[in-house]
Design a protein around this motif. Sequence first.
Motif, PDB file in Angstrom:
ATOM      1  N   VAL A 382       1.808 -14.091   9.115  1.00 42.36           N
ATOM      2  CA  VAL A 382       0.931 -13.993   7.947  1.00 42.36           C
ATOM      3  C   VAL A 382       0.403 -12.576   7.803  1.00 42.36           C
ATOM      4  N   ALA A 383       0.005 -11.974   8.929  1.00 44.62           N
ATOM      5  CA  ALA A 383      -0.518 -10.601   8.888  1.00 44.62           C
ATOM      6  C   ALA A 383       0.541  -9.623   8.388  1.00 44.62           C
ATOM      7  N   LYS A 384       1.774  -9.787   8.848  1.00 48.52           N
ATOM      8  CA  LYS A 384       2.850  -8.920   8.357  1.00 48.52           C
ATOM      9  C   LYS A 384       3.090  -9.111   6.869  1.00 48.52           C
ATOM     10  N   ARG A 385       3.080 -10.381   6.436  1.00 50.13           N
ATOM     11  CA  ARG A 385       3.319 -10.656   5.019  1.00 50.13           C
ATOM     12  C   ARG A 385       2.213 -10.049   4.155  1.00 50.13           C
ATOM     13  N   ARG A 386       0.981 -10.183   4.583  1.00 52.61           N
ATOM     14  CA  ARG A 386      -0.127  -9.595   3.832  1.00 52.61           C
ATOM     15  C   ARG A 386      -0.018  -8.079   3.787  1.00 52.61           C
ATOM     16  N   LEU A 387       0.374  -7.513   4.889  1.00 51.14           N
ATOM     17  CA  LEU A 387       0.527  -6.062   4.941  1.00 51.14           C
ATOM     18  C   LEU A 387       1.613  -5.601   3.983  1.00 51.14           C
ATOM     19  N   ARG A 388       2.707  -6.369   3.923  1.00 48.79           N
ATOM     20  CA  ARG A 388       3.807  -6.004   3.035  1.00 48.79           C
ATOM     21  C   ARG A 388       3.402  -6.092   1.572  1.00 48.79           C
ATOM     22  N   LEU A 389       2.545  -7.058   1.249  1.00 48.54           N
ATOM     23  CA  LEU A 389       2.144  -7.254  -0.138  1.00 48.54           C
ATOM     24  C   LEU A 389       0.960  -6.391  -0.544  1.00 48.54           C
ATOM     25  N   ALA A 390       0.310  -5.768   0.442  1.00 48.06           N
ATOM     26  CA  ALA A 390      -0.937  -5.056   0.162  1.00 48.06           C
ATOM     27  C   ALA A 390      -0.721  -3.771  -0.633  1.00 48.06           C
ATOM     28  N   ASP A 391       0.419  -3.154  -0.507  1.00 41.86           N
ATOM     29  CA  ASP A 391       0.633  -1.836  -1.118  1.00 41.86           C
ATOM     30  C   ASP A 391       2.019  -1.804  -1.734  1.00 41.86           C
ATOM     31  N   ASP A 392       2.086  -1.699  -3.048  1.00 40.40           N
ATOM     32  CA  ASP A 392       3.367  -1.754  -3.732  1.00 40.40           C
ATOM     33  C   ASP A 392       4.139  -0.457  -3.540  1.00 40.40           C
ATOM     34  N   ILE A 393       5.460  -0.536  -3.710  1.00 40.22           N
ATOM     35  CA  ILE A 393       6.312   0.652  -3.654  1.00 40.22           C
ATOM     36  C   ILE A 393       6.079   1.463  -4.918  1.00 40.22           C
ATOM     37  N   PRO A 394       5.840   2.773  -4.825  1.00 41.30           N
ATOM     38  CA  PRO A 394       5.554   3.594  -6.021  1.00 41.30           C
ATOM     39  C   PRO A 394       6.685   3.519  -7.046  1.00 41.30           C
ATOM     40  N   ALA A 395       6.295   3.507  -8.316  1.00 41.51           N
ATOM     41  CA  ALA A 395       7.277   3.410  -9.397  1.00 41.51           C
ATOM     42  C   ALA A 395       8.230   4.597  -9.402  1.00 41.51           C
ATOM     43  N   ASP A 396       7.723   5.794  -9.050  1.00 43.40           N
ATOM     44  CA  ASP A 396       8.612   6.959  -9.066  1.00 43.40           C
ATOM     45  C   ASP A 396       9.677   6.875  -7.975  1.00 43.40           C
ATOM     46  N   SER A 397       9.336   6.232  -6.833  1.00 43.45           N
ATOM     47  CA  SER A 397      10.335   6.046  -5.785  1.00 43.45           C
ATOM     48  C   SER A 397      11.420   5.076  -6.235  1.00 43.45           C
ATOM     49  N   LEU A 398      11.019   4.013  -6.942  1.00 47.20           N
ATOM     50  CA  LEU A 398      11.999   3.063  -7.465  1.00 47.20           C
ATOM     51  C   LEU A 398      12.934   3.735  -8.466  1.00 47.20           C
ATOM     52  N   ARG A 399      12.364   4.501  -9.393  1.00 45.86           N
ATOM     53  CA  ARG A 399      13.188   5.164 -10.413  1.00 45.86           C
ATOM     54  C   ARG A 399      14.121   6.187  -9.790  1.00 45.86           C
ATOM     55  N   ALA A 400      13.635   6.907  -8.776  1.00 44.62           N
ATOM     56  CA  ALA A 400      14.475   7.913  -8.126  1.00 44.62           C
ATOM     57  C   ALA A 400      15.653   7.259  -7.408  1.00 44.62           C
ATOM     58  N   PHE A 516      16.281  -4.895  -7.258  1.00 53.58           N
ATOM     59  CA  PHE A 516      17.260  -4.515  -6.240  1.00 53.58           C
ATOM     60  C   PHE A 516      16.833  -3.228  -5.526  1.00 53.58           C
ATOM     61  N   ALA A 517      16.284  -2.290  -6.283  1.00 60.40           N
ATOM     62  CA  ALA A 517      15.794  -1.051  -5.668  1.00 60.40           C
ATOM     63  C   ALA A 517      14.601  -1.342  -4.767  1.00 60.40           C
ATOM     64  N   ARG A 518      13.760  -2.266  -5.222  1.00 59.21           N
ATOM     65  CA  ARG A 518      12.602  -2.637  -4.405  1.00 59.21           C
ATOM     66  C   ARG A 518      13.044  -3.247  -3.072  1.00 59.21           C
ATOM     67  N   GLU A 519      14.079  -4.085  -3.134  1.00 59.13           N
ATOM     68  CA  GLU A 519      14.605  -4.692  -1.911  1.00 59.13           C
ATOM     69  C   GLU A 519      15.163  -3.629  -0.968  1.00 59.13           C
ATOM     70  N   ALA A 520      15.855  -2.623  -1.537  1.00 63.19           N
ATOM     71  CA  ALA A 520      16.426  -1.559  -0.713  1.00 63.19           C
ATOM     72  C   ALA A 520      15.343  -0.723  -0.041  1.00 63.19           C
ATOM     73  N   LEU A 521      14.212  -0.548  -0.722  1.00 61.34           N
ATOM     74  CA  LEU A 521      13.149   0.303  -0.192  1.00 61.34           C
ATOM     75  C   LEU A 521      12.107  -0.475   0.606  1.00 61.34           C
ATOM     76  N   ASP A 522      12.205  -1.800   0.582  1.00 60.89           N
ATOM     77  CA  ASP A 522      11.156  -2.618   1.175  1.00 60.89           C
ATOM     78  C   ASP A 522      10.998  -2.367   2.671  1.00 60.89           C
ATOM     79  N   ILE A 523      12.116  -2.329   3.408  1.00 62.55           N
ATOM     80  CA  ILE A 523      12.027  -2.164   4.861  1.00 62.55           C
ATOM     81  C   ILE A 523      11.432  -0.810   5.247  1.00 62.55           C
ATOM     82  N   PRO A 524      11.949   0.326   4.717  1.00 68.10           N
ATOM     83  CA  PRO A 524      11.330   1.597   5.119  1.00 68.10           C
ATOM     84  C   PRO A 524       9.862   1.716   4.723  1.00 68.10           C
ATOM     85  N   PHE A 525       9.499   1.221   3.531  1.00 67.08           N
ATOM     86  CA  PHE A 525       8.095   1.303   3.125  1.00 67.08           C
ATOM     87  C   PHE A 525       7.232   0.377   3.966  1.00 67.08           C
ATOM     88  N   ALA A 526       7.741  -0.815   4.262  1.00 67.48           N
ATOM     89  CA  ALA A 526       6.992  -1.743   5.112  1.00 67.48           C
ATOM     90  C   ALA A 526       6.769  -1.142   6.490  1.00 67.48           C
TER      91      ALA A 526
END
Length: 562
Positions: A382-400, A516-526
């Motif tokens: 639960v703590a990991k899940r909350r941490l993952r949801l607490a801070d979104d991936i920046p829009a500029d990183s997704l677009r890049a 799809f970009a969010r999924e690709a960036l999820d692990i490094p950002f998490a």
Amino acid sequence: MLPLGALLLGLGLWAGCAADAETRVGETVVARVGEGVITLDDVAEAYAEVVVRAGAPGGAGALNEVVEGLVSRQLLIEEARADGIEQTAEYRAARDLAETKALVDLYTATTLGDELAVTDADLRETFAQMNTTYDARHLYARDHATAEALRVRLLAGETFEALARETFADSALAASGGHLGAFGHDEMDPSFEAVAFRLPIGEVSEPVRTATGYSVIRVDARTTNPLLTEDAFATKIDQVRRYVRKRKRNDARFRLSRTVRDDLAPRFDEAAFDRLVAFATGVAPGLDAEALAQWRRTPLVRFDSDALAADAWTVGDVEDRAATMTERQRAAVQDGASLRAFIEGLLVREELTARARGAGLDRDPRLARIVSDQMAEWTFEVAKRRLRLADDIPADSLRATIAAHPDLYRMPERVRAREILVRTRADADGLLARLLAGESFDALARAHSLRLGAATAGGDLGPVTRAQLGRMAEAVFAAAPGTVVGPTEVEGRYALIERGETLPSRPMTVAEAEPFAREALDIPFAQRRLVAAVARLRERFSIRVDRDALAPLLDAVSAARS
């Protein structure tokens, strides 16, 4: 590659190291983190999992990384506990489930104790399996009779290639003749691997029971590392022993569940069950309050039990018990077969729990420790899940990311399609005749399709890809618009697909590509958020690590590697 401590946090495999200090009396404490402790046994268990299962290199350095990983993990648990997670309804519900599971585990260990013994032969065979790779094919069936029929057809001369096209909804397996490619240890179901390890090359196996159904297997090649030595075996023996013990527990629990299911001999009222399937799949309309109350009192399943107070469950009994299962378990219910298996699983769970209480295991001092360990793991997730949801991936990183990889973010060729899904070939043939006679696909789908939501959408699947259509893809894409393809067997049911217009491949819009970009960036950002959170929590909670307490484990690791 992630550092070993990060790998440890990512795997989330260890349920220890969150009990209060008083529950750990007599155990060697390696670290104290806030109110929680990490014991030498916790470290040994985690080290064994990382080295054996995750394939990380062993040694003193790895051992220290494991300790740091467990400390980081415990920091997340301590924060959740300090912030009041134990006072939530979600926690209480999870704890009830944990107690049930712990009782079942204790009953399994008590009942099947002899089967859980780890022999030298077990260790050596498992060590060899860990160093073996396979090239194999298989055919999948939901039940033993279907699997045996497939095996008979193979022995009579039919090919995996031909039968795979009948068997698999997965387009890749259907097209490859059930070819799994090269795989190694712990990549397949344990029962599957055990048979693949012993099966003579080129022979067709008997049906093999796995967690999801049955497989008929042929191993085309098998390679065991020729450099295995007694020294190599000695290096990993403690870790292998822990792995074998855990696997034996899981296997024993699975076998006991099947035995108990047979003892219960559940007998369903088929009319009530079919209606429940219709409700579960969205085919039947909703009920008003009075009708719903009456429906919940309808007898659904009878069974034989000396442990349970009742010998039958109503629809309401099943619905109430289903609410205590996890969301993942409930989501697995997609059709009549999976609903039947789900209800039987509820019955087995309740029977085993009642037997455990009847044997006095609810008073066993081990119960509190097991529940505490399981709740530690739940709190960590639960703590990991909350941490993952607490801070979104920046829009500029997704677009890049999208701009840098245009070939990855393309919409594949699709066709519009509508579907009618029914239980039997006879039902499908009858509906096909009515379609060919001019009846409306939309109306028939609303009235007859088992697919969730079909009653509302008229069977409309929207634009679908080849991958989504599985083994029906080639026939559907090759058909002319307006053509009905099928009936085709799909995991025990039969589908009719009406092929619509073609939508050619094109670049995705930013909105389409973003998930799809969010999924690709999820692990490094998490991972970055995890590192930052651990650094912050080191300031909030006290940490005391006793490196001397690691001496017995360090000595064992050093001796094994020397």
